[in-house]
Design an enzyme around this catalytic site. Sequence first.
Site, PDB file in Angstrom:
ATOM      1  N   ALA A  67      -5.249 -13.758  -1.982  1.00  0.00           N
ATOM      2  CA  ALA A  67      -4.049 -14.236  -1.281  1.00  0.00           C
ATOM      3  C   ALA A  67      -2.870 -14.155  -2.236  1.00  0.00           C
ATOM      4  O   ALA A  67      -3.022 -14.239  -3.451  1.00  0.00           O
ATOM      5  CB  ALA A  67      -4.269 -15.677  -0.837  1.00  0.00           C
ATOM      6  N   CYS A  70       2.689   2.735   1.345  1.00  0.00           N
ATOM      7  CA  CYS A  70       1.718   3.200   2.343  1.00  0.00           C
ATOM      8  C   CYS A  70       1.397   2.214   3.467  1.00  0.00           C
ATOM      9  O   CYS A  70       1.481   2.586   4.638  1.00  0.00           O
ATOM     10  CB  CYS A  70       0.431   3.602   1.643  1.00  0.00           C
ATOM     11  N   LYS A  98       2.966  -3.563  -7.368  1.00  0.00           N
ATOM     12  CA  LYS A  98       1.686  -4.007  -7.943  1.00  0.00           C
ATOM     13  C   LYS A  98       1.669  -3.576  -9.402  1.00  0.00           C
ATOM     14  O   LYS A  98       2.515  -2.783  -9.822  1.00  0.00           O
ATOM     15  CB  LYS A  98       0.507  -3.450  -7.167  1.00  0.00           C
TER      16      LYS A  98
END
Length: 472
Positions: free
Chosen positions: A278, A286, A346
Site C-alpha cells: 500500500a 504504463c 518509482k
Amino acid sequence: MRVTVIGTGYVGTVTGACLAYLGHRVTCVDTDGAKIEKLRMGESPIYEPGLEELMRLGAERGGIDYQTELAGAVRESDVIFIAVGTPPLPSGESNLAYLEAAARGIGAAMDAERYRVVVNKSTVPVGSGNLVGALVREGLLESNPGIADSVRFGVASNPEFLREGSAIHDSLYPDRIVVGTEDEATAAVMRALYRPLVEQEFADPSFAPRPVARRVPMVTTTLTSAEMIKYSANAFLAMKIGFANEISNICERVGADVTEVMTGIGLDARIGTGFLNAGIGWGGSCFGKDISSLLHTAGEYGYQARLLEASLAVNRLQRQVVIQKLQEKLYILKGRTIALLGLAFKPNTDDLRDAPSLQIAEKLIQMGARVRAYDPIAMDACREQNPALRICYCNDALSAAEHADALVLVTEWPEFGNLNLADLAGRMNSAVLIDGRNMFSPEKARSCGFEYAGIGRSNGRATKVAPVAPPA
Ligand SMILES: NC(=O)c1ccc[n+]([C@@H]2O[C@H](COP(=O)([O-])OP(=O)(O)OC[C@H]3O[C@@H](n4cnc5c(N)ncnc54)[C@H](O)[C@@H]3O)[C@@H](O)[C@H]2O)c1
C-alpha cells in the site's frame, strides 16, 4: 540475425542492447537526433542500471549501431521491431501517430530481397497488429507499387513486460515471452530470434546474474490475444496495488496495519506477495495509459468495464491521502514548507511520467505551501520537464528537511532506508513524517522524534489484545 529497433526510449534501447548481447546484429533508429548522438557516445538517454554496460557488451558481441535513417536499416534486416511511444490522448485512446509513421516508413523501405518480420513491441490497442500490417503495405504501395506483389513480410505482436529500474534483468530472464502471430513463417523467425533467451544459452553478465537456470516459456498466440495479454497483465497489477490501497484505507479506520494484512494474504499461493504494497498510488507511463486504453476499447464494443474504472478512481483518490494526512498533522498548509523525498514514479528510474510526486507538489503549491524536494536521480528531468513547477531542489535529504514543517517520503529509493532519522527530525521546524511508501518502522521513526503517519498503519491507536490464557 539482422535486427532493427525503431525507437530508442526505455523499451527500444534495452531491447536493442539485449538482442545484441545475445549475438544479433542490431541497428537502433530514432527520429530524435540528440538521443542518437548520446547513444553513439555509449551514453544511455535514460537512467537504467546496467544499460550502458550492456550496450558496450552488445557492441562487442552481436554489434550495435545507432542512426536516424530508417530505410537502409530496414533493407538490411530480417526482423524490425517497433518500440515507439503510444502516449494517451485526452480521450484515453492511445496516440498511434508514432506507430503509424514507423510502420509506413518500414513499408516504404521494403524490397523483395528477403522475408522480413515486423514486430510490434509498443503497447497498442487490440487490433493494432492488423493495423501495422495494413500500414506497412500502404507505405509499400505508396512508394514502390511495382514490387508490392513480390515483397514478403509477416507481422508479430511481442508485448514488453520489463520494469523500469530492473529492465536488464527482466529482459534477460523474463517470466515468459509472448508472441502473437497469424502465420507459421513469422512464428519460426521469432523462435529463432529468441532461442538463446528461451534456452538461456548465454553467459550471464556480472551486473545481472542469472537468478535460476530454467527455460523461458514462449507463449504463442494470435495477434489479438497477445495485445490483450499486455493490457490484462498491467490492468491486473494496477488492480492488485489498488486493492492493497483500498484495504489500507479500511485498516486505518479500524486500527489494523495493512503491512501485516498484506503479508497475511500474500502468503496464500493463490494471491502471491508481489504488488501488495500500500502507498500513495501507482504512477508511471504504463498503468494509467493502458487501463484507459483498454476501457476505451471495451467501450467501443459497448462494454462498461467497471472493475477497471474503479481501479483508476481508487488510484486517483489515493494520491490525495498525503494532503489529507498533512492537513491532519499541520491543520494549515498555507505558508508551510513541505519536503518531498523522491520524485521519480518509482526507485531506480528517472521517469516522471504520471508520477504521484508531481500531482502532490502541484496541489501543495496551489494550497500555498512551499515545496522542497530531493531525488537521487530524477531532479534534472523534473526541472527540465516541469519548468513552471515551483519546487526548490535540494542536494540531499538533509538539506531538503532543513526547517521543513513536514517530510513526505514519495519514492522508496533504497538510500532513504539508511537515513539518520534523528538527524533529519532535528533539522525540521516540526518533525512530521508522512511515509507514503511504508518504508520506515513507525516505532523507530517515533523514537527518533518524528510524529509519524504511514499508509494504512494503525498509527499506534490500536491496542494489541493479549491472547486469553488457557484455564490452568
Ligand atoms: N517504459 C516502460 O516501462 C514500458 C514497458 C512496457 C511497454 N512499454 C511500451 O513500449 C512503448 C515504448 O515505450 P517507452 O517508454 O520506451 O517510450 P519512450 O517515449 O521512452 O520512447 C519512444 C521513442 O520513440 C521515438 N520515436 C517516435 N516516433 C518515431 C519514429 N517514427 N521513428 C523512430 N523513432 C521514433 C521517440 O523519439 C522516443 O525516443 C510504449 O508503447 C509503451 O507503452 C513501455
